[in-house]
Each structure stands twice: as structure tokens, then as C-alpha cells.
Motif scaffolding. Sequence first.
Motif, PDB file in Angstrom:
ATOM      1  N   ASP A 179      10.987  15.963 -39.726  1.00 19.34           N
ATOM      2  CA  ASP A 179      10.814  14.592 -39.238  1.00 19.34           C
ATOM      3  C   ASP A 179      11.935  14.136 -38.307  1.00 19.34           C
ATOM      4  N   THR A 180      13.091  14.794 -38.397  1.00 14.35           N
ATOM      5  CA  THR A 180      14.248  14.348 -37.610  1.00 14.35           C
ATOM      6  C   THR A 180      14.832  15.464 -36.749  1.00 14.35           C
ATOM      7  N   GLN A 181      14.178  16.602 -36.677  1.00 14.15           N
ATOM      8  CA  GLN A 181      14.745  17.776 -35.993  1.00 14.15           C
ATOM      9  C   GLN A 181      15.059  17.469 -34.529  1.00 14.15           C
ATOM     10  N   LEU A 182      16.228  17.873 -34.095  1.00 19.17           N
ATOM     11  CA  LEU A 182      16.622  17.704 -32.700  1.00 19.17           C
ATOM     12  C   LEU A 182      16.061  18.852 -31.871  1.00 19.17           C
ATOM     13  N   SER A 183      15.757  18.564 -30.627  1.00 17.15           N
ATOM     14  CA  SER A 183      15.096  19.558 -29.785  1.00 17.15           C
ATOM     15  C   SER A 183      16.063  20.507 -29.095  1.00 17.15           C
ATOM     16  N   SER A 184      17.339  20.120 -28.984  1.00 13.75           N
ATOM     17  CA  SER A 184      18.294  20.949 -28.244  1.00 13.75           C
ATOM     18  C   SER A 184      18.615  22.232 -29.005  1.00 13.75           C
ATOM     19  N   PRO A 185      18.271  23.407 -28.472  1.00 12.99           N
ATOM     20  CA  PRO A 185      18.610  24.648 -29.166  1.00 12.99           C
ATOM     21  C   PRO A 185      20.110  24.880 -29.228  1.00 12.99           C
ATOM     22  N   ARG A 186      20.843  24.340 -28.260  1.00 16.18           N
ATOM     23  CA  ARG A 186      22.294  24.550 -28.237  1.00 16.18           C
ATOM     24  C   ARG A 186      22.984  23.742 -29.332  1.00 16.18           C
ATOM     25  N   ILE A 187      22.513  22.537 -29.570  1.00 16.90           N
ATOM     26  CA  ILE A 187      23.103  21.717 -30.628  1.00 16.90           C
ATOM     27  C   ILE A 187      22.806  22.331 -31.990  1.00 16.90           C
ATOM     28  N   ARG A 188      21.562  22.723 -32.201  1.00 16.62           N
ATOM     29  CA  ARG A 188      21.218  23.346 -33.485  1.00 16.62           C
ATOM     30  C   ARG A 188      22.011  24.635 -33.673  1.00 16.62           C
ATOM     31  N   ALA A 189      22.163  25.414 -32.605  1.00 12.12           N
ATOM     32  CA  ALA A 189      22.903  26.671 -32.704  1.00 12.12           C
ATOM     33  C   ALA A 189      24.356  26.425 -33.066  1.00 12.12           C
ATOM     34  N   MET A 190      24.949  25.389 -32.496  1.00 11.27           N
ATOM     35  CA  MET A 190      26.346  25.091 -32.777  1.00 11.27           C
ATOM     36  C   MET A 190      26.549  24.786 -34.259  1.00 11.27           C
ATOM     37  N   LEU A 191      25.633  24.035 -34.838  1.00  9.39           N
ATOM     38  CA  LEU A 191      25.764  23.670 -36.246  1.00  9.39           C
ATOM     39  C   LEU A 191      25.426  24.847 -37.161  1.00  9.39           C
ATOM     40  N   LEU A 192      24.472  25.662 -36.774  1.00 11.81           N
ATOM     41  CA  LEU A 192      24.192  26.866 -37.558  1.00 11.81           C
ATOM     42  C   LEU A 192      25.396  27.801 -37.540  1.00 11.81           C
ATOM     43  N   ARG A 193      26.027  27.880 -36.402  1.00  9.28           N
ATOM     44  CA  ARG A 193      27.142  28.808 -36.225  1.00  9.28           C
ATOM     45  C   ARG A 193      28.367  28.407 -37.042  1.00  9.28           C
ATOM     46  N   TYR A 194      28.659  27.109 -37.099  1.00  9.07           N
ATOM     47  CA  TYR A 194      29.939  26.689 -37.669  1.00  9.07           C
ATOM     48  C   TYR A 194      29.843  25.874 -38.966  1.00  9.07           C
ATOM     49  N   VAL A 195      28.745  25.205 -39.208  1.00 12.01           N
ATOM     50  CA  VAL A 195      28.711  24.235 -40.302  1.00 12.01           C
ATOM     51  C   VAL A 195      27.727  24.609 -41.407  1.00 12.01           C
ATOM     52  N   ALA A 196      26.554  25.098 -41.063  1.00 15.52           N
ATOM     53  CA  ALA A 196      25.458  25.258 -42.016  1.00 15.52           C
ATOM     54  C   ALA A 196      25.829  26.147 -43.197  1.00 15.52           C
ATOM     55  N   GLY A 197      25.267  25.800 -44.337  1.00 14.04           N
ATOM     56  CA  GLY A 197      25.400  26.621 -45.527  1.00 14.04           C
ATOM     57  C   GLY A 197      24.209  27.542 -45.682  1.00 14.04           C
ATOM     58  N   PRO A 198      24.165  28.323 -46.771  1.00 14.26           N
ATOM     59  CA  PRO A 198      23.084  29.288 -46.962  1.00 14.26           C
ATOM     60  C   PRO A 198      21.694  28.667 -46.955  1.00 14.26           C
ATOM     61  N   ILE A 199      21.533  27.467 -47.520  1.00 19.95           N
ATOM     62  CA  ILE A 199      20.198  26.864 -47.597  1.00 19.95           C
ATOM     63  C   ILE A 199      19.649  26.569 -46.207  1.00 19.95           C
ATOM     64  N   LEU A 200      20.461  25.916 -45.361  1.00 10.33           N
ATOM     65  CA  LEU A 200      20.009  25.611 -44.002  1.00 10.33           C
ATOM     66  C   LEU A 200      19.755  26.885 -43.204  1.00 10.33           C
ATOM     67  N   LEU A 201      20.625  27.875 -43.367  1.00  6.80           N
ATOM     68  CA  LEU A 201      20.457  29.123 -42.625  1.00  6.80           C
ATOM     69  C   LEU A 201      19.188  29.853 -43.066  1.00  6.80           C
ATOM     70  N   ARG A 202      18.929  29.891 -44.359  1.00  7.20           N
ATOM     71  CA  ARG A 202      17.695  30.535 -44.826  1.00  7.20           C
ATOM     72  C   ARG A 202      16.467  29.771 -44.327  1.00  7.20           C
ATOM     73  N   MET A 203      16.573  28.451 -44.295  1.00 10.07           N
ATOM     74  CA  MET A 203      15.463  27.644 -43.794  1.00 10.07           C
ATOM     75  C   MET A 203      15.186  27.960 -42.319  1.00 10.07           C
ATOM     76  N   ALA A 204      16.261  28.150 -41.545  1.00 10.25           N
ATOM     77  CA  ALA A 204      16.095  28.476 -40.131  1.00 10.25           C
ATOM     78  C   ALA A 204      15.533  29.875 -39.940  1.00 10.25           C
ATOM     79  N   VAL A 205      15.825  30.782 -40.861  1.00 14.77           N
ATOM     80  CA  VAL A 205      15.249  32.127 -40.791  1.00 14.77           C
ATOM     81  C   VAL A 205      13.764  32.076 -41.126  1.00 14.77           C
ATOM     82  N   ALA A 206      13.416  31.311 -42.138  1.00 15.56           N
ATOM     83  CA  ALA A 206      12.032  31.254 -42.593  1.00 15.56           C
ATOM     84  C   ALA A 206      11.139  30.457 -41.645  1.00 15.56           C
ATOM     85  N   ASP A 207      11.676  29.390 -41.063  1.00 14.75           N
ATOM     86  CA  ASP A 207      10.856  28.521 -40.210  1.00 14.75           C
ATOM     87  C   ASP A 207      11.675  28.092 -38.998  1.00 14.75           C
TER      88      ASP A 207
END
Length: 737
Positions: free
Chosen positions: A510-538
Motif C-alpha cells: 500500500d505504501t511501496q515507493l517506486s524508485s528502485p534506487r531508494i529501495r536498493a539503498m535500504l535493502l543494502r544497508y538497513v533491512a533485516g532478514p524479514i524485509l530481505l526475504r520478502m523482497a526475494v519472495a515478491d
Amino acid sequence: MIIFDRRAPANPAVRRLTQLAGHVQGTVMRQLFSTLASLMLLCSASQALACAGDGLGRAGWKLDHKDFSNRDNLPFLSPGNDSRVNAQFLMMDARPWPVDARKDEVKLDIYPDYFVLFARDAFNDAFARNSCDYAGRPVKDVATTPSDFFDEGTRCVSAQSGEDAFIQAAQAEKALSEAERDALIRSRKEMTTACQGKDAASSASKAYVAGADASAAAREFAAYLAGAKSFYDGEFDAALTAFRSRAKAQNLWLRESARYMIARTLLNKASVGAFAELDGAPEPKVSDRQSLQAAESEFKSYLADYPHGRYAASARGLLRRVYWLAGDRSQAATEYAWQLTHARDPDANLRSSDLAAEIDSKLGLDSKDVHDANLLAIDDLTKMRPADASQKKFSAADLDVQARDFAGHDALFAFLKAARAYYVDGDHATALKLLGDATPGPLSPPYLGFSREVLRGQALMASGQYAAAIDHWTRLLPRATQPWQKEAVELGLALSWERSGEVNKVFLKDTQLSSPRIRAMLLRYVAGPILLRMAVADPASAEERKLARFVLLLKEATHGQYAGFLRDYSAEGLAKDDADTARPGQYPNYQSSVLLWSGGADKGYACKDLKSVVGELAANPQDPHAMLCFGDFIRMNGLDGFEASRPAPDELGGGKSIFPGEPYARGEVYKQLIGAPATPARDRAYALYRAINCYAPANNNTCGGKDVEKAQRKAWYDQLKAQYGATTWAKSLRFYW
């Protein structure tokens, strides 16, 4: 005050670099000039505000760009922008025209190291892509319109276009006989001048001479042709005589062209010798002031009689050159002010990027000479960059004295006041007060309105009002319609969510941002296992899935989450990630195939594949052999720096990582094994060898962890040689760096 002065330097080689940069604007030479010449020439004490650092630094994923950087620009008025970009925003507000950025210009590698919303070349391409002016009329070729480059305005620049125009006029003149027309055209095509070099000039071709029985039209064209040859040969007095004789010609093209060429000839005559002493001098020196003044008068007269003439744009450009040569900053500022608000007028006919570059290089801003609100705003933004000890802080009083010049530009002046309070004083509350209440509806003017609302969001974040900032960014998002604006708003939203502990909203449906660079930055430096697994699955894209899986598995392995690694590891998934992504990415050692490491026996130390090594660590996290083999995996694949540095606290991704465990440092593993009594001799010998090699060959620690002094490395070296001298590692090691 100089915005960013590119006037010719004293060094002839560098001066030529400056000249070449002008002729290949937007190419590698322009980039070379921006990086080399700005460092060599422009960071003098008198130009400190323009440089404010070398301009090459990493601005970071944030909206507060205070220091100038020629790599990074933001889609709103900002002190850190190249002043030429800020100038184009103001042009857009004065005369809006459609701007469309290609999708591939806003998508960078999903492994981001520094924030570049857009580089100036991509920005210029987007601004120039549309071929119609603001009224929908086609924009003519402006290749011969003089701009800010040193060879523009000289007589030779129009040699070919002048020939083409003459031939077209002769072909259209019905009063010429076919023989006369053919003779005139042939003479113009065969005419050689000094512009073609010494060899061509020495051939001394002669212009067509009309005989006594020639028509009146032929005599007019012949006289003009003689003037053109004299002009291109640098015989300006003869050229003036010829052109003046045609100023009332029956042929309309001849009449208008002669009027224009009178002014242009006077300008070239005045320029003779003006650049002879350029090396070591800040400006050209004109000795023939009479001709220069006459040129100004003739250009103005031409524009009065031909306000929309075929040479109107060129005449205005050359009039600016007159003011530059005369050192008349006040008149130049008046002309540039007109140009800036008519950037898409057919009568201006000058690319916005060229005009911005010309203002940047030719107009030295000074309060006593400049009174145009837009020009002052460009300079005021540069004054908001951090000042060093030798500079005076740009105060509220300094801005207030310009109030009279901003009459009729109240919104721009109010924005500058708020921006000064924010960037210079760090007074967020005052900035919000000066901005007033946000207004709904379309942003007006488009770029100033957007700049004002972005500044409001910046001030809300800086004052810790994250809930209000999130609400503001959310409301602003659908109003951000120009290129790069949406991603800038999403950056503000992501920063606010990260600081308020809601980074997961960047990825929720419902709130996902469209910028792949912004999402990538947060996946790279901030995200924990739950968010990373969610990004792998969907994932939002195959690239995002690849990044998320890579970060998830590598951090699980390096942070001691071995059971999670074994559960999430999929050789088939890793192979698919590389196969499904169209390009390998910016960093080869961050490819999914790296995690398919098959082991090996580097320097005789045998290791199994990565999954097996992690399995051994899962069974016994203190297994010396598995610890050393995992270190070899990191070393052989260049992964020591994966978590060596993080974004600054004020940047996206600069908050605390929510991934459990501590970052991995190979150097600390070696220290642990060397000091542990239970470490087997062979493993200790290899740990000593690798620990010492962490500093090869330049005495720099490449393994992470706390540095050790050279004395400690010598002790390790002596221990390896004394206790394990029979090993291949002891025998091969000759230094301890």
C-alpha cells in the motif's frame, strides 16, 4: 561575485582546454574541463564561493546538498546544484516548455554508492529534447548563435552558413539572369578566404565582378559578395564600405544581411588585438572603443528595424559580446535578464543550457551592476554554500538589501529568505515560518513552487517532526510531475520513514515507493532478514530480487546467522538471479554467482564450497578450518569492503541496521585464531600468514577490524618463521609491511 567563472586562464594550454570545452559542450571534453580546469583555475580566493570545495565530492542520498558538487544535482533550487541548473529552473518558470526525461536516464545500477538524481548532461538532454518553443513553433538551428565560447562571434564561424544563405538568396532573386545567377553562385562557392588557412588565402580568388551590362540585381549581389570576401579576409574597412553600400538594396535579403553585417564587421574590427594580451589578464582589452560603440549602435538599430529578423537571435548574442568586450556588467546583466525570461522565444533562439553556461562564464555578478531578481537568485543560492574562514557569512541583512530588486517577485524572495535561514543559519523553525502555509493544487510557478515545498519537507524533518513530514511528502508526491521530482519526494518520504522507525513502509504494497534506487539503498544497508526475504519472495523486479538475496545470504553468513543462511540458500535461485538480470551490475564481486563459490586450495590451504563451509560453522562456530575457509571466500571474492563503510547519519541508509549481529572483519578472525591456544598448528600458521598479508603491499589494512602496529606484524612474522618455518607460507613470506 562570480558564479562560476570560466574566463580564459593565464596558462595557454589550459586556456585552449577552456576553448575546446566550449566547442564540444556535453561531451567528454566538457566533463574533462569541469573536473580539471575547475580545479586548476577556478578555486582562487576571489572565487571561493563558486568552488566551495572541489565539486567532486559524494553528496550522499539526502536532500540537503549544501556544498557544490558537479556530479550531483537536485530537481529543485538548491545551493549545491550547479548554478547553471538553477538558472534553467528559473527559465522554465518564466517560459515553461515540455520536458521529458528518458526512462533510462533515471535508472542507475541497483547497487548504489552515491546519490545522483541526475547529472547535468542528462538534464540538458531532457531540456533540449523537444524541438518546439513554448508557443509550439519549431526552434531553428542555433549552431551559429554566439554563446559563451571563445571562438564564437569571430568572423570565420559563419563562413559556411553565410555561403548557404547567399546561394539561397541568389536562387530566389528573379531579377537575375540565369547566367548572372550561375556566375554569382559559382563565385561564392569558389571564393577562398583567410578563414580557410594560409594556403587557401594565398590563392587569392576574386569575387564576381558585374560588368557594365549587368542587371542592377547582379551589381547588388556582386557588391555584397565583395564585402563578404573582405570580411572573411579580415579587411574590415573595405567590408564596411561594401556593406554600407548595400544597406538600402532592392533585394530584401541583401538589405537585411548588409545591415547585420555592418554591425558584425564593426564588432570584429573592435576585437582586433583584444585577445593578444589575454594570458595573464582576466578580461580582453579593446583599444578600438569607437568601433565597439558603433557596433552596439548598429546591432540595436538592426534589432529595432528587424525585431524578428533572420539574424535577430545572433544580433542579440553578439550584443552580449559587445557588453562583455566593453566590460559593461550593467548592460550585460540587463541583456541576460531578458534572455533568461525569453529562453524559448523564437527571437532568443538560444538553447537554455547554452544560455545558462554563458551567464555562468561571462557575467560577473555584483550588486551594483545586477538588479534582476532571477540573476540575483542564482548568485544568492551560491552564497548559501558553506563559507570558510576567509568568507563573510551570507546574512539575512545581506539578502534584505536586495528587497527592491525583488519587487514583483515576492514568492522568489520569500523562498530565498527561507532557504537562507535553513541552509546558512540552520534555523528550521524560521524557515517554516517564512515559507508560510502550504497551498493545495498545481505547483506555481512549477519549479519555484516545487522548491518551496521540498524545503518545507526538509525543515520538518530537520526539526524532528517526522509525522508531519510524512504527511507532507505523501501529499506532495502526486504533484511532482517534472523529471526527477517524484524520486526526490520519495527520497524525502523514505528518509522520514527510516528516521521514524517505519522503513518497512517503503516495501509494503500500500505504501511501496517506486524508485528502485531508494529501495536498493535500504535493502543494502538497513533491512533485516524479514524485509530481505520478502523482497526475494515478491520483488519489484528481477534486479531487486537479486540484490535482496545476495545481501540476505552474505549478511547471514558474515553476521553468524548460519542456520538462516542454510535455510535461505538456493543454488538454483542464485543462478536464476544472474540469468534473469539484463546486465551484470556495477560491481562484479556482488554477483549472485559469487555465492556459488566452489572452494579451492589457494596457497595450499584446501577449502570446500561455501555452503559446506557455512554448514561446518553452523555445527561449530569456532571451527578454525571453517573460519579460515570462510575468510578465504571473503578474500578471494573481494568482499572485505561490503560493510566497511556506511552512509552518513543524515543520509538514506544511515540509520541503525536492523539486521542482527555484527559486521564481519576477516582481520579479527585471524587475531582470534592466532591467540587461541586450541588452534591447530597448521591453521595458526595459515592465520599468521594471512594476518600479515592483510597489510600487503602498501601497509594498509585490507581485512577490516582494528589496525595493528608494525611491531605486532613483525612479531607475527618472527613467530611464523620460527615456529612454522617448514610451511610453504613461512618460506614464501619475505616482508611484514
